[in-house]
Design a protein around this motif. Structure first.
Motif, PDB file in Angstrom:
ATOM      1  N   TYR A 145       1.829  -8.574  16.658  1.00  0.00           N
ATOM      2  CA  TYR A 145       2.192  -7.650  15.574  1.00  0.00           C
ATOM      3  C   TYR A 145       2.960  -6.452  16.164  1.00  0.00           C
ATOM      4  O   TYR A 145       4.076  -6.139  15.739  1.00  0.00           O
ATOM      5  CB  TYR A 145       0.943  -7.172  14.813  1.00  0.00           C
TER       6      TYR A 145
ATOM      7  N   LYS B  93       6.963  -5.516  15.707  1.00  0.00           N
ATOM      8  CA  LYS B  93       7.395  -4.238  15.117  1.00  0.00           C
ATOM      9  C   LYS B  93       8.292  -3.480  16.100  1.00  0.00           C
ATOM     10  O   LYS B  93       9.269  -2.841  15.707  1.00  0.00           O
ATOM     11  CB  LYS B  93       6.182  -3.381  14.734  1.00  0.00           C
TER      12      LYS B  93
ATOM     13  N   LEU C  96      12.165 -11.775   3.074  1.00  0.00           N
ATOM     14  CA  LEU C  96      12.916 -11.353   4.271  1.00  0.00           C
ATOM     15  C   LEU C  96      13.399 -12.531   5.107  1.00  0.00           C
ATOM     16  O   LEU C  96      14.121 -12.353   6.083  1.00  0.00           O
ATOM     17  CB  LEU C  96      12.052 -10.423   5.133  1.00  0.00           C
TER      18      LEU C  96
ATOM     19  N   LEU D  60       9.871  -1.058   4.459  1.00  0.00           N
ATOM     20  CA  LEU D  60       8.426  -1.038   4.656  1.00  0.00           C
ATOM     21  C   LEU D  60       7.828  -2.438   4.736  1.00  0.00           C
ATOM     22  O   LEU D  60       6.701  -2.602   5.207  1.00  0.00           O
ATOM     23  CB  LEU D  60       7.747  -0.301   3.486  1.00  0.00           C
TER      24      LEU D  60
ATOM     25  N   ARG E  66       0.826  -1.211   0.000  1.00  0.00           N
ATOM     26  CA  ARG E  66       0.000   0.000   0.000  1.00  0.00           C
ATOM     27  C   ARG E  66       0.859   1.259   0.000  1.00  0.00           C
ATOM     28  O   ARG E  66       0.686   2.162  -0.823  1.00  0.00           O
ATOM     29  CB  ARG E  66      -0.883  -0.038   1.265  1.00  0.00           C
ATOM     30  N   VAL E  67       1.801   1.305   0.932  1.00  0.00           N
ATOM     31  CA  VAL E  67       2.685   2.473   1.036  1.00  0.00           C
ATOM     32  C   VAL E  67       3.835   2.358   0.037  1.00  0.00           C
ATOM     33  O   VAL E  67       4.180   3.320  -0.654  1.00  0.00           O
ATOM     34  CB  VAL E  67       3.247   2.605   2.469  1.00  0.00           C
TER      35      VAL E  67
ATOM     36  N   VAL F  69      -2.910   3.642   8.028  1.00  0.00           N
ATOM     37  CA  VAL F  69      -2.693   4.158   6.669  1.00  0.00           C
ATOM     38  C   VAL F  69      -3.876   3.769   5.783  1.00  0.00           C
ATOM     39  O   VAL F  69      -4.282   2.602   5.756  1.00  0.00           O
ATOM     40  CB  VAL F  69      -1.398   3.595   6.048  1.00  0.00           C
TER      41      VAL F  69
END
Ligand code: NAD
Length: 349
Positions: free
Chosen positions: A143, A147, A55, A74, A12-13, A173
């Protein structure tokens, strides 16, 4: 020559960050998950070099990091679905570590920008209203915790190996086409339906002892109400619930400034709209714009998830341009919307 590695570049970003960097004449290597159909978003940007890397895969990460001067990180595991819990830690915490190791093996970078989240502040039971960057980070879900571990790992690597860095903590977002679905009955049902997930929800504290909140709504709007109608939630004292949103275009601007502004170095910045959106105001905007009925529903508790962006204003010159009304207006208008949507069909944008 500048070359920015953007991870999560099909997201999305990410896709919009890539587009912004290309527009500024910056060389970009877009890292995408191997085989991700959402990478079709990047097809309109032929100057972008695409690198497939998971990743979880250190060798692929090392190769993606070779020759880059900057990193915007991101990529993340956001939604639970069928995802095993350990994947959150493997991607959001150890994936960040692997990326930092890849950066070091590639000879270092001039700046490493990490996207973090308001989810690190325990969004279901925020320790302050509004949240500033020094509010306690005690997320209490995997989550948010994964983070936060990503943040801690970056801080350590930055200190130990002299990696210049900046962190942004996004509010929720929203891409304009997603905004038009918010503050409607079905969106509210979905939000409160997360109570069914129990402690698998990242806002489980909000539902503690109240597993059936959406039934309270049905009682007030009627079980057969049109699920596209607008609904504004208020607490027992009629104080509206609030949620701090962030238009994806402002998220991109926050990232860009974290990457380029000298005042960003070593800092952490909340990135959000200029003001939070009240559920009542949001529902009125939806009702006005789409001509659907609107109801105010009283809940047994108040939820206010709000952030201050003073630090980003001061150090980055960040000045968000979009509020909920302008997001909805963008989506409803055929012209002037050049945002890459959050999700595209596999066949293209
Ligand atoms: N969306 C929000 O409301 C929100 C709020 C706060 C913070 N954030 C943070 O902002 C960042 C971007 O979020 P977004 O909304 O664009 O999310 P998104 O889900 O649209 O994009 C995330 C991207 O990461 C990629 N990814 C996932 N696992 C991967 C792996 N193992 N290897 C490589 N890539 C992988 C996905 O393919 C996806 O393209 C994330 O770090 C997220 O934690 C998002």
């Amino acid at each position: 020559m500048t070359k920015v590695l953007v991870t999560g570049a099909a997201g999305r970003v990410g896709a919009n960050v890539v587009k912004r960097l290309v527009g500024a004449g910056v060389g970009v290597r877009a890292m995408v998950l191997p085989g991700d159909p959402q990478a079709a978003k990047l097809a309109t940007l032929p100057e972008v070099e695409v690198a497939e890397a998971d990743l979880l895969d250190q060798a692929a990460i090392d190769s993606a990091c070779r020759g880059v001067t900057h990193v915007v990180h991101l990529a993340a595991q956001l939604v639970r679905g069928d995802t095993p819990v350990d994947r959150f830690y493997d991607i959001n915490a150890f994936g960040t570590l692997r990326l930092l190791e890849g950066v070091l093996r590639g000879g270092g970078v001039e700046r490493f920008v990490l996207a973090s989240t308001d989810g690190t502040y325990r969004p279901g039971d925020p320790p302050a209203v509004p949240l500033s960057e020094d509010a306690p980070q005690e997320p209490a879900d995997y989550y948010g915790t994964s983070k936060l571990l990503g943040e801690i790992i970056l801080r350590n690597h930055a200190a130990q190996f002299d990696i210049p860095f900046a962190m942004v903590r996004f509010a929720t977002v929203v891409s304009p086409e997603e905004a038009v679905e918010q503050f409607r009955l079905r969106w509210v049902r979905e939000l409160l339906g997360r109570a069914e997930l129990g402690r698998d929800s990242n806002i489980w504290q909000l539902f503690r002892g109240r597993p059936d909140l959406w039934k309270i709504i049905d009682e007030q709007v009627g079980g057969d109400a049109d699920d596209r109608m607008a609904v504004g939630l208020v607490g027992p004292d009629d104080v509206p619930w609030t949620l701090h949103l962030l238009d994806v275009r402002d998220a991109v601007e926050g990232v860009f400034r974290a990457l380029t502004e000298p005042g960003a170095l070593g800092g952490v910045f909340n990135i959000a709209a200029a003001r939070p959106t009240s559920f009542v105001a949001g529902s009125e905007i939806i009702a006005d714009r789409f001509g659907v009925p609107c109801a105010v529903v009283r809940m047994p508790m108040t939820w206010r998830l709000e952030m201050t962006i003073d630090a980003a204003r001061r150090s980055l010159g960040f000045a968000p341009k979009y509020d909920f009304a302008s997001m909805v207006a963008t989506a409803a208008s055929a012209v002037g919307n050049d945002v890459i949507p959050a999700r595209v069909w596999a066949g293209g944008v």
